[in-house]
Design an enzyme around this catalytic site. Structure first.
Site, PDB file in Angstrom:
ATOM      1  CB  CYS A 264      -2.415   4.872  -7.513  1.00 53.59           C
ATOM      2  SG  CYS A 264      -0.944   5.029  -6.496  1.00 53.59           S
ATOM      3  CG  HIS A 354       0.757   4.926  -2.891  1.00 54.12           C
ATOM      4  ND1 HIS A 354      -0.479   5.338  -2.432  1.00 54.12           N
ATOM      5  CD2 HIS A 354       0.539   3.763  -3.540  1.00 54.12           C
ATOM      6  CE1 HIS A 354      -1.399   4.448  -2.780  1.00 54.12           C
ATOM      7  NE2 HIS A 354      -0.809   3.483  -3.455  1.00 54.12           N
ATOM      8  CD  GLU A 356       0.539   8.030  -0.201  1.00 54.07           C
ATOM      9  OE1 GLU A 356       0.472   6.804  -0.026  1.00 54.07           O
ATOM     10  OE2 GLU A 356       0.485   8.547  -1.336  1.00 54.07           O
TER      11      GLU A 356
END
Length: 380
Positions: A264, A354, A356
């Site tokens: 990001c 992202h 995760e």
């Protein structure tokens, strides 16, 4: 920002955009006024992870899913220590949360954390407006802050625009801390917190990595004091064009050829360190359903996004940089925005989303394994 007690959710409220468009509804969460950049998120689930994502600092988030709050709020799914959004806009808030993990309602938590919101507006019309006109300054007003429309529009127009704002230090940790490896420790990673989410170091810990999370102001000496096998640059809010400190640190890490991974905001920092520019997207990518192609494998993955800026790098060629050859490794299939970069002559790569993805999807989890592989290769 002023707030009220619970029970005021039926109070009149208005959402005011800087171009003069006004939406009228009811107060949701705290009552008062708040300002931020109006953006929309297309996720149908995971609103708690969205609200606690530091990358949403200074933004008023519009939920495109029509009903929000069904699963309530719990103390386990927060991605940080607090709600970071400036305001929340929903169409139909759930009257009663229904989930075995819920500890209270979303409305109650918004009140607890003084987050001003609005409900009962046509979020589809609002989203179409933002897609056509672009993300823009906005404000939510309810209770005693209500005033004539022209006065509220003037208040919104007096707010700073997101372009040019430096926010990453505002949300980052002030003190370093360690997330220990789960099981046998294999590697040490220095993670630069530019607005990191809690699940990110956890995903690395699952892979045997001891993660030293460092403040956004960390220096090259701070990073190498932990003897890292790799360095990670996190997500974060604001305009990457203002991030001179992180760019200088990234440049130093690249100069040492330490395995590097950014996501990001970290992707934008890598872009700048390699000599590419960044620019503001019209309305950005926010949600958990964005299609991205990994050009190194041809695989298409559904990914979680939250970004309003992007890297300006050529899609059709390999570029020469101060650190060797670089190429665009990932691209968004909706609009061909750069979604990842990688160096070809040393161990460094990044993505604009992202991996995760605490609320899902988990298509991009392999990127943490790719980071591990870089560290294994370097050690060998």
């Amino acid at each position: 920002m002023t707030t009220s007690t619970r029970g005021a959710s039926k109070a009149p409220a208005v959402l005011v955009l800087e171009d003069g468009r006004i939406f009228r509804g009811r107060a949701y969460g705290a009552v008062g006024e708040t300002f931020g950049e109006a953006v929309f998120s297309t996720g149908m689930t995971g609103y708690q992870e969205t609200l606690t994502d530091p990358s949403y600092d200074r933004q008023i988030v519009v939920a495109t899913a029509p009903q929000i709050g069904n699963t309530g709020w719990n103390d386990e799914d927060d991605e940080s220590s607090r709600i970071w959004v400036s305001g929340y806009v929903v169409r139909d808030p759930a009257r009663v949360p229904s989930n075995w993990r819920a500890e209270r309602s979303l409305d109650d938590e918004l009140v607890n954390q003084n987050v001003v919101g609005i409900s009962g507006i046509d979020t589809r019309a609002l989203t179409r407006h933002l897609r056509e006109r672009g993300s823009m300054r906005s404000g939510i007003f309810s209770g005693e802050t209500l005033a004539p429309d022209a006065e509220l529009v003037a208040k919104v127009q007096a707010q700073p625009a997101m372009k040019g704002l430096s926010l990453y230090e505002e949300v980052a940790t002030k003190e370093a801390y360690v997330v220990p490896a789960i099981g046998t420790k294999k590697f040490t990673v220095a993670a630069i917190d530019l607005g990191i989410k809690g699940m990110t170091p956890h995903r690395m810990a699952e892979r045997g990595i001891e993660v030293h999370v460092l403040p956004a102001t960390a220096t090259e000496e701070d990073v190498y004091a932990v003897s890292p096998d790799g360095v990670f640059f996190s997500n974060g809010p604001g305009d990457p064009a203002t991030a001179e400190g992180p760019v200088a640190l990234m440049t130093a890490v690249l100069g040492r050829k330490t395995p590097l991974f950014g996501i990001c905001f970290g992707n934008q920092i890598l872009g700048r360190a390699l000599g590419f520019g960044t620019y503001k997207l019209k309305y950005g990518h926010r949600g958990i359903n964005q299609p991205v192609q990994d050009r190194t494998t041809g695989k298409v993955e559904v990914t979680a996004h939250n970004h309003g800026f992007a890297v300006d790098a050529p899609l059709d060629k390999v570029s020469d940089t101060p650190f060797g050859r670089a190429e665009v490794s990932h691209v968004c299939l909706n609009d061909q925005v750069v979604e990842g970069l990688q160096l070809l002559d040393q161990p460094a790569f990044s993505v604009q989303y992202h991996p995760e993805a605490a609320a899902g999807p988990h298509d991009a989890a392999y990127l943490f394994d790719r980071f591990v592989s870089l560290m294994e290769d370097q050690r060998a």
